[in-house]
Motif scaffolding. Structure first.
Motif, PDB file in Angstrom:
ATOM      1  N   TYR A  16      46.538  36.738  49.731  1.00 53.30           N
ATOM      2  CA  TYR A  16      46.148  37.133  48.410  1.00 53.30           C
ATOM      3  C   TYR A  16      47.249  37.369  47.582  1.00 53.30           C
ATOM      4  O   TYR A  16      47.160  37.411  46.572  1.00 53.30           O
ATOM      5  CB  TYR A  16      45.278  38.421  48.731  1.00 53.30           C
ATOM      6  N   MET A  17      48.308  37.975  48.181  1.00 52.51           N
ATOM      7  CA  MET A  17      49.550  38.297  47.322  1.00 52.51           C
ATOM      8  C   MET A  17      49.870  36.780  46.745  1.00 52.51           C
ATOM      9  O   MET A  17      50.232  36.675  45.646  1.00 52.51           O
ATOM     10  CB  MET A  17      50.621  38.608  48.253  1.00 52.51           C
ATOM     11  N   GLY A  18      50.017  35.904  47.738  1.00 56.76           N
ATOM     12  CA  GLY A  18      50.494  34.458  46.992  1.00 56.76           C
ATOM     13  C   GLY A  18      49.535  33.811  46.201  1.00 56.76           C
ATOM     14  O   GLY A  18      49.957  33.318  45.150  1.00 56.76           O
ATOM     15  N   TYR A  19      48.093  34.020  46.450  1.00 56.74           N
ATOM     16  CA  TYR A  19      47.304  33.450  45.494  1.00 56.74           C
ATOM     17  C   TYR A  19      47.510  34.102  44.109  1.00 56.74           C
ATOM     18  O   TYR A  19      47.506  33.374  43.205  1.00 56.74           O
ATOM     19  CB  TYR A  19      45.830  34.152  46.152  1.00 56.74           C
ATOM     20  N   ASN A  20      47.735  35.421  43.975  1.00 53.35           N
ATOM     21  CA  ASN A  20      47.862  35.917  42.615  1.00 53.35           C
ATOM     22  C   ASN A  20      49.245  35.429  42.185  1.00 53.35           C
ATOM     23  O   ASN A  20      49.597  35.635  40.767  1.00 53.35           O
ATOM     24  CB  ASN A  20      47.883  37.495  42.664  1.00 53.35           C
ATOM     25  N   ALA A  21      50.325  35.357  42.870  1.00 51.59           N
ATOM     26  CA  ALA A  21      51.428  34.952  42.355  1.00 51.59           C
ATOM     27  C   ALA A  21      51.722  33.570  41.612  1.00 51.59           C
ATOM     28  O   ALA A  21      52.003  33.265  40.862  1.00 51.59           O
ATOM     29  CB  ALA A  21      52.769  34.940  43.631  1.00 51.59           C
ATOM     30  N   ILE A  22      50.763  32.721  42.420  1.00 48.60           N
ATOM     31  CA  ILE A  22      50.488  31.355  41.857  1.00 48.60           C
ATOM     32  C   ILE A  22      49.932  31.440  40.548  1.00 48.60           C
ATOM     33  O   ILE A  22      50.157  30.593  39.780  1.00 48.60           O
ATOM     34  CB  ILE A  22      49.860  30.610  42.828  1.00 48.60           C
ATOM     35  N   LEU A  23      48.503  32.082  40.460  1.00 47.34           N
ATOM     36  CA  LEU A  23      47.674  32.022  39.207  1.00 47.34           C
ATOM     37  C   LEU A  23      48.769  32.788  38.298  1.00 47.34           C
ATOM     38  O   LEU A  23      48.578  32.356  37.143  1.00 47.34           O
ATOM     39  CB  LEU A  23      46.672  33.072  39.844  1.00 47.34           C
ATOM     40  N   GLY A  24      49.791  33.724  38.696  1.00 41.56           N
ATOM     41  CA  GLY A  24      50.575  34.058  37.376  1.00 41.56           C
ATOM     42  C   GLY A  24      51.861  33.396  36.903  1.00 41.56           C
ATOM     43  O   GLY A  24      52.524  33.708  36.040  1.00 41.56           O
ATOM     44  N   ALA A  38      43.635  31.671  55.659  1.00 38.01           N
ATOM     45  CA  ALA A  38      44.433  32.487  54.724  1.00 38.01           C
ATOM     46  C   ALA A  38      45.128  31.504  53.766  1.00 38.01           C
ATOM     47  O   ALA A  38      45.337  31.544  52.541  1.00 38.01           O
ATOM     48  CB  ALA A  38      45.277  33.619  55.346  1.00 38.01           C
ATOM     49  N   ALA A  39      45.369  30.194  54.238  1.00 40.15           N
ATOM     50  CA  ALA A  39      46.430  29.138  53.493  1.00 40.15           C
ATOM     51  C   ALA A  39      45.530  28.790  52.357  1.00 40.15           C
ATOM     52  O   ALA A  39      45.891  28.476  51.343  1.00 40.15           O
ATOM     53  CB  ALA A  39      46.929  28.158  54.288  1.00 40.15           C
ATOM     54  N   SER A  40      44.097  28.609  52.456  1.00 43.10           N
ATOM     55  CA  SER A  40      43.230  28.305  51.714  1.00 43.10           C
ATOM     56  C   SER A  40      43.123  29.072  50.244  1.00 43.10           C
ATOM     57  O   SER A  40      42.820  28.380  49.141  1.00 43.10           O
ATOM     58  CB  SER A  40      41.841  28.278  52.103  1.00 43.10           C
ATOM     59  N   LEU A  41      43.614  30.357  50.418  1.00 40.98           N
ATOM     60  CA  LEU A  41      43.577  31.325  49.347  1.00 40.98           C
ATOM     61  C   LEU A  41      44.694  30.580  48.419  1.00 40.98           C
ATOM     62  O   LEU A  41      44.552  30.683  47.014  1.00 40.98           O
ATOM     63  CB  LEU A  41      44.121  32.731  49.564  1.00 40.98           C
ATOM     64  N   LEU A  42      46.040  30.422  48.861  1.00 45.66           N
ATOM     65  CA  LEU A  42      46.808  29.646  48.288  1.00 45.66           C
ATOM     66  C   LEU A  42      46.481  28.344  47.236  1.00 45.66           C
ATOM     67  O   LEU A  42      46.760  28.116  46.240  1.00 45.66           O
ATOM     68  CB  LEU A  42      48.158  29.347  48.926  1.00 45.66           C
ATOM     69  N   TYR A  43      46.094  27.606  48.304  1.00 50.43           N
ATOM     70  CA  TYR A  43      45.442  26.292  47.734  1.00 50.43           C
ATOM     71  C   TYR A  43      44.836  26.340  46.546  1.00 50.43           C
ATOM     72  O   TYR A  43      44.651  25.570  45.865  1.00 50.43           O
ATOM     73  CB  TYR A  43      44.719  25.430  48.785  1.00 50.43           C
ATOM     74  N   CYS A  44      43.657  27.333  46.767  1.00 51.39           N
ATOM     75  CA  CYS A  44      42.465  27.504  45.665  1.00 51.39           C
ATOM     76  C   CYS A  44      43.488  28.041  44.153  1.00 51.39           C
ATOM     77  O   CYS A  44      42.682  27.859  43.097  1.00 51.39           O
ATOM     78  CB  CYS A  44      41.753  28.624  46.024  1.00 51.39           C
TER      79      CYS A  44
END
Length: 216
Positions: free
Chosen positions: A79-87, A103-109
């Protein structure tokens, strides 16, 4: 060509930076990050710091590709990585280079664009948790575990609503039991709205970072 290998001081992650030694930061337009391994605190620390460095230094960069090959790992780190990519100031395209699971799917999304190689694979399934190896389980421990799993499945649901065309019942079923998980080819994931484009070969880039959280 310049190759710079950095070892994180407090974790067993390795980050390798590759670019032409005559390349000026202002001339770098296209960048790739290759992330191979478990989704964990070490890996996300390196991924976030690499993204921040790229956004700060490469002021004329037009895009970042994040190649993922990971079966998953820690949900909090994902989830940290997800938000970092969005930002990221620079637009990010996420690419399933071989396997994106759990959990890798969160980054992918989180990618503004989501690509996949033709023979890559996706696994979407319910969150799992352990009780730190405890052999004796008390009622309150089981309750806490149920609350934690419900929270993490809620994270999956909120993310998948944005990056797929799965309806609420499909997501509820998928996250209720392992035997109802989704095992998707790239084509099947594209049909579900998870993948925006299937690609056949890597694009040309000016600089590359390799992050290997499992490598000592």
């Amino acid at each position: 060509m310049m190759v710079l290998v950095l070892l994180s001081s407090n974790v067993f992650a390795m980050v390798t930076e590759v670019h032409r030694d005559v390349e000026k930061a202002e001339s770098v337009k296209h960048i790739r990050i290759v992330y191979k391994g478990c989704i964990n605190s070490a890996g996300m620390t390196d991924l976030i710091s690499t993204l921040d460095k790229i956004n700060l230094i490469y002021i004329n960069a037009q895009g970042i590709e994040i190649y993922l090959n990971s079966r998953g790992g820690d949900m909090d780190s994902g989830y940290m990585g997800y938000n970092a990519i969005l930002g990221s100031r620079i637009p990010v395209t996420t690419v399933n280079a071989a396997m994106v699971g759990s959990a890798a799917s969160l980054l992918y999304c989180a990618g503004q664009f989501r690509h996949a190689f033709a023979e890559s694979w996706f696994i979407l399934h319910p969150a799992g948790a352990t009780l730190n190896g405890q052999q004796e389980l008390k009622p309150d421990a089981l309750n806490r575990l149920a609350v934690l799993l419900s929270h993490y499945n809620g994270v999956f649901s909120s993310v998948y609503r944005v990056c797929s065309n799965l309806n609420e019942q499909e997501m509820k079923d998928m996250l209720s039991a392992e035997y109802l998980r989704k095992d998707w080819s790239a084509l099947k994931a594209q049909e579900a709205g998870f993948v925006s484009e299937i690609v056949s070969k890597p694009s040309q880039v000016d600089a590359i970072w390799f992050i290997q959280p499992d490598k000592k």
